[in-house]
Design a protein around this motif. Structure first.
Motif, PDB file in Angstrom:
ATOM      1  N   ILE A 117     -37.704 -47.445 -94.112  1.00 12.62           N
ATOM      2  CA  ILE A 117     -37.819 -47.146 -92.682  1.00 12.62           C
ATOM      3  C   ILE A 117     -36.810 -46.057 -92.341  1.00 12.62           C
ATOM      4  CG2 ILE A 117     -37.370 -47.993 -90.339  1.00 12.62           C
ATOM      5  CD1 ILE A 117     -39.920 -49.172 -91.208  1.00 12.62           C
ATOM      6  N   THR A 118     -37.311 -44.935 -91.829  1.00 20.12           N
ATOM      7  CA  THR A 118     -36.418 -43.888 -91.313  1.00 20.12           C
ATOM      8  C   THR A 118     -36.382 -44.035 -89.799  1.00 20.12           C
ATOM      9  OG1 THR A 118     -36.927 -42.454 -93.190  1.00 20.12           O
ATOM     10  CG2 THR A 118     -35.903 -41.415 -91.298  1.00 20.12           C
ATOM     11  N   GLY A 147     -30.800 -45.983 -91.768  1.00 17.72           N
ATOM     12  CA  GLY A 147     -29.635 -46.020 -90.890  1.00 17.72           C
ATOM     13  C   GLY A 147     -29.888 -45.571 -89.466  1.00 17.72           C
ATOM     14  N   ILE A 148     -31.141 -45.255 -89.127  1.00 17.67           N
ATOM     15  CA  ILE A 148     -31.472 -44.878 -87.751  1.00 17.67           C
ATOM     16  C   ILE A 148     -31.775 -46.119 -86.914  1.00 17.67           C
ATOM     17  CG2 ILE A 148     -33.227 -43.706 -86.341  1.00 17.67           C
ATOM     18  CD1 ILE A 148     -33.248 -41.501 -88.435  1.00 17.67           C
ATOM     19  N   CYS A 149     -32.458 -47.080 -87.539  1.00 18.86           N
ATOM     20  CA  CYS A 149     -32.745 -48.351 -86.877  1.00 18.86           C
ATOM     21  C   CYS A 149     -31.741 -49.404 -87.346  1.00 18.86           C
ATOM     22  CB  CYS A 149     -34.167 -48.795 -87.186  1.00 18.86           C
ATOM     23  SG  CYS A 149     -35.433 -47.632 -86.606  1.00 18.86           S
ATOM     24  N   THR A 150     -31.588 -50.465 -86.596  1.00 20.59           N
ATOM     25  CA  THR A 150     -30.627 -51.521 -86.928  1.00 20.59           C
ATOM     26  C   THR A 150     -31.352 -52.726 -87.497  1.00 20.59           C
ATOM     27  OG1 THR A 150     -29.150 -50.799 -85.159  1.00 20.59           O
ATOM     28  CG2 THR A 150     -28.794 -53.005 -86.041  1.00 20.59           C
ATOM     29  N   ARG A 151     -30.995 -53.092 -88.721  1.00 17.40           N
ATOM     30  CA  ARG A 151     -31.628 -54.240 -89.370  1.00 17.40           C
ATOM     31  C   ARG A 151     -30.842 -55.527 -89.071  1.00 17.40           C
ATOM     32  NH1 ARG A 151     -29.080 -55.673 -94.410  1.00 17.40           N
ATOM     33  NH2 ARG A 151     -27.385 -54.225 -94.892  1.00 17.40           N
ATOM     34  N   VAL A 152     -31.486 -56.648 -89.291  1.00 20.04           N
ATOM     35  CA  VAL A 152     -30.837 -57.948 -89.151  1.00 20.04           C
ATOM     36  C   VAL A 152     -29.671 -58.033 -90.131  1.00 20.04           C
ATOM     37  CG1 VAL A 152     -31.145 -60.435 -89.444  1.00 20.04           C
ATOM     38  CG2 VAL A 152     -32.944 -59.087 -88.356  1.00 20.04           C
ATOM     39  N   LEU A 156     -24.676 -51.439 -88.060  1.00 16.17           N
ATOM     40  CA  LEU A 156     -24.951 -50.048 -87.704  1.00 16.17           C
ATOM     41  C   LEU A 156     -25.537 -49.972 -86.300  1.00 16.17           C
ATOM     42  CD1 LEU A 156     -26.592 -48.339 -90.820  1.00 16.17           C
ATOM     43  CD2 LEU A 156     -24.276 -48.043 -89.953  1.00 16.17           C
ATOM     44  N   ASP A 157     -25.124 -48.975 -85.553  1.00 17.90           N
ATOM     45  CA  ASP A 157     -25.682 -48.772 -84.216  1.00 17.90           C
ATOM     46  C   ASP A 157     -27.073 -48.167 -84.312  1.00 17.90           C
ATOM     47  OD1 ASP A 157     -23.402 -49.728 -82.939  1.00 17.90           O
ATOM     48  OD2 ASP A 157     -22.464 -47.744 -82.858  1.00 17.90           O
ATOM     49  N   ARG A 158     -27.955 -48.625 -83.445  1.00 21.04           N
ATOM     50  CA  ARG A 158     -29.300 -48.072 -83.361  1.00 21.04           C
ATOM     51  C   ARG A 158     -29.235 -46.667 -82.772  1.00 21.04           C
ATOM     52  NH1 ARG A 158     -34.721 -50.263 -81.868  1.00 21.04           N
ATOM     53  NH2 ARG A 158     -35.741 -48.721 -80.543  1.00 21.04           N
ATOM     54  N   PHE A 171     -35.966 -56.349 -90.931  1.00 21.28           N
ATOM     55  CA  PHE A 171     -35.289 -56.805 -92.142  1.00 21.28           C
ATOM     56  C   PHE A 171     -35.308 -55.705 -93.200  1.00 21.28           C
ATOM     57  CE2 PHE A 171     -37.461 -60.290 -90.036  1.00 21.28           C
ATOM     58  CZ  PHE A 171     -36.484 -61.256 -89.906  1.00 21.28           C
ATOM     59  N   ALA A 172     -34.179 -55.517 -93.861  1.00 22.55           N
ATOM     60  CA  ALA A 172     -34.113 -54.577 -94.986  1.00 22.55           C
ATOM     61  C   ALA A 172     -33.009 -55.037 -95.918  1.00 22.55           C
ATOM     62  CB  ALA A 172     -33.859 -53.155 -94.496  1.00 22.55           C
TER      63      ALA A 172
END
Length: 203
Positions: A117-118, A147-152, A156-158, A171-172
């Motif tokens: 996921i980008t 790193g653009i979206c925030t995973r569970v 990292l900031d969205r 989830f990642a």
């Protein structure tokens, strides 16, 4: 706990150079998950690790759906690890479409799965396609997060470019927070370098 970065490096899947991402942005790094997933045993192990996160959340899943082509192997293995069915969407005349006799039921709980996921653009296209047919999107998953979206489980900031909905879990297995540039900002372009696109749509 699996060392995802080491797995990508050992598989020759963590590339360095000048790359054009599916989002249209440029990066000096590229994740080629196909190199990881060409090993069935490793693909199975990664999917089982991702499935554990989803079960521990917990999230009830009826079906895993992936956008073709990149998400197919990851999505199939995740569905197998979760013990649910697997379907996929594909582009026809540029539009993400559910074909090949696949159908969804009203209220069917669907998890969208990608290899990477980008911004989440392709994942959202797949989600909208099954959602308009009555299914319920309950979350998103990927082997790797750019790193653009925030995973569970990540701090990292969205980023503003993230297209995944804020109210659904993502989830990642790992965050790969590489530099990403627009074409105008790209320092490699300014040095005269031309980007290549080793992903499924460009090669």
């Amino acid at each position: 706990m699996l060392d995802i970065e080491k797995i990508y490096k050992d598989s020759g899947a963590l590339l360095e150079g000048h790359f054009l991402l599916s989002s249209g942005k440029h990066s000096p790094n590229y994740l080629q998950s196909a190199k990881v997933l060409e090993n069935p045993k490793l693909a199975e192990k990664l999917a089982q690790e991702l499935a554990k996160q989803i079960k521990d959340y917990p999230l009830e899943v009826d079906t895993v759906c992936s956008p073709a082509i990149g998400g197919l192997l990851a999505g199939y293995e995740l569905a197998r690890a979760l013990g649910v069915r697997f379907i996929f969407t594909e582009r026809k005349d540029g539009e993400m479409t559910l074909r090949r006799g696949f159908e969804v039921s009203p209220g069917e709980k669907i998890l969208i799965c990608e290899d990477i996921i980008t911004t989440g653009g392709s994942a959202m296209e797949a989600a909208q396609e099954v959602e308009k047919r009555g299914a319920q999107i309950i979350g998103f998953a990927a082997l790797a997060n750019r790193g653009i979206c925030t995973r569970v489980g990540s701090n990292l900031d969205r980023k503003n470019e993230c297209k995944l909905p804020k109210n659904l879990p993502f989830f990642a297995l790992e965050d790969f927070n590489f530099p990403i540039y627009t074409e105008d900002e790209c320092p490699m372009c300014k040095e005269g370098s031309k980007p290549i696109k080793p992903g499924s749509r460009g090669n």
